[in-house]
Design an enzyme around this catalytic site. Structure first.
Site, mmCIF file in Angstrom:
data_model
loop_
_atom_site.group_PDB
_atom_site.id
_atom_site.type_symbol
_atom_site.label_atom_id
_atom_site.label_comp_id
_atom_site.label_asym_id
_atom_site.label_seq_id
_atom_site.Cartn_x
_atom_site.Cartn_y
_atom_site.Cartn_z
ATOM 1 N N GLU A 40 0.824 -1.210 0.000
ATOM 2 C CA GLU A 40 0.000 0.000 0.000
ATOM 3 C C GLU A 40 0.861 1.265 0.000
ATOM 4 O O GLU A 40 1.832 1.366 0.738
ATOM 5 C CB GLU A 40 -0.912 -0.003 1.229
ATOM 6 C CG GLU A 40 -1.873 1.173 1.286
ATOM 7 C CD GLU A 40 -2.700 1.211 2.565
ATOM 8 O OE1 GLU A 40 -3.734 1.904 2.569
ATOM 9 O OE2 GLU A 40 -2.318 0.544 3.554
ATOM 10 N N LYS A 113 -10.049 2.691 -2.107
ATOM 11 C CA LYS A 113 -10.219 2.124 -0.767
ATOM 12 C C LYS A 113 -11.534 2.598 -0.147
ATOM 13 O O LYS A 113 -11.797 3.795 -0.062
ATOM 14 C CB LYS A 113 -9.028 2.529 0.097
ATOM 15 C CG LYS A 113 -8.992 1.898 1.485
ATOM 16 C CD LYS A 113 -7.681 2.270 2.157
ATOM 17 C CE LYS A 113 -7.539 1.673 3.541
ATOM 18 N NZ LYS A 113 -6.223 2.014 4.146
ATOM 19 N N CYS A 150 -5.815 -2.713 2.494
ATOM 20 C CA CYS A 150 -5.507 -2.628 3.928
ATOM 21 C C CYS A 150 -6.729 -2.718 4.829
ATOM 22 O O CYS A 150 -7.231 -3.795 5.051
ATOM 23 C CB CYS A 150 -4.681 -1.369 4.215
ATOM 24 S SG CYS A 150 -3.756 -1.471 5.778
#
Length: 284
Positions: A40, A113, A150
């Site tokens: 990431e 995300k 994540c």
């Protein structure tokens, strides 16, 4: 499929980070990797440890300079490449965005995300607008990639929605580490919980999982590495070090999911008639 990943320790120089990433990608491709996955926000230090408006200068448009670099590399090497960029969508509007490149260097798709944390050392809500592209696999010449990022990895709903749309693998670029104020035992409980929940997504959906984390100290955070590849029963094919950089290729049998889902037909037995409350925040 030969899957390669780079577990890297980043430094203050973005140019240095990118040069080392490009060298690592080239090396993995020479060694036979077909799909290469990066951690990431791999171009820079993990900047979300503080709230600083000047750090928005790290963001760039998509397409932009980084997509040009990584797209050209994907084309030259004939690989599918999963990257993670700080996207400047418009003035005052930024995303944490995974960009996937096809073998010809074109952008196969992107994922913004969706779940954004806000914790000490991880002040991501200051920087990132929650994604608005939904949970959709990205079609590539190597298959349908369920790319998440994540904090998304803690949510079974995200993994399930990818699986229900035909994802053939779940991929998590990651930046997570220890809080220095926690005890050693608590640090290890958190690290193992992180891996365990993703292995659970593999089992529940009958899909392999790849998680690629950064490593080393950045500011007050020691990133715990432990990048791993597991199969559709949660079986670990490879687990990286907690302390060192690694460049790894795992040869994954992408046909195994079919057989596992025949043994464990969880999708068949889901009670889709009884899940309406899942969209509520809490059931009083």
């Amino acid at each position: 499929m030969k899957i390669g990943f780079l577990q890297q320790h980043n430094v203050a120089s973005t140019l240095n980070n990118i040069e080392r990433l490009c060298d690592g990608i080239c090396d993995l491709a020479r060694r036979g990797a077909e799909l290469i996955i990066l951690q990431e926000l791999h171009n820079s230090l993990y900047f979300c440890q503080e709230e600083n408006v000047d750090l928005f200068d790290l963001a760039e448009p998509v397409p932009g300079p980084s997509t040009e670099v990584y797209g050209r590399l994907a084309q030259q090497l004939g690989i599918v490449l999963v990257t993670s960029l700080f996207e400047r969508r418009a003035t005052g509007l930024y995303h944490n965005t995974a960009v996937v490149f096809e073998k010809d260097g074109t952008i196969a798709g992107k994922y913004r995300k969706m779940h954004i944390p806000d914790d000490p050392g991880y002040y991501e809500k200051f920087y990132f607008t929650p994604g608005d592209l939904g949970f959709h696999p990205i079609q590539t010449s190597l298959g349908r990639l369920g790319v998440l990022v994540c904090w998304d990895q803690w949510y079974p709903e995200a993994a399930r929605l990818m699986a229900l749309q035909g994802a053939e693998i779940l991929i998590y670029p990651t930046a997570i580490g220890y809080d220095a104020n926690d005890t050693a035992d608590e640090q290890q409980r958190q690290r193992m919980a992180w891996q365990t929940v993703m292995r659970g997504h593999a089992v529940a959906n009958g899909l392999p999982v790849v998680a690629v984390n950064r490593v080393g100290f950045e500011g007050d955070v020691q990133f715990w590495g432990t990048s791993f590849v597991c199969g559709p029963q949660g079986e670990i094919h490879y687990e990286a070090s907690t302390d060192d950089e690694e460049s790894i290729i795992v040869d994954l049998d992408m046909q195994r999911s079919e057989q596992v889902r025949r043994w464990w037909p969880f999708l068949r037995d889901r009670r889709i008639d009884a899940y309406g409350d899942i969209t509520r925040r809490f059931i009083d």
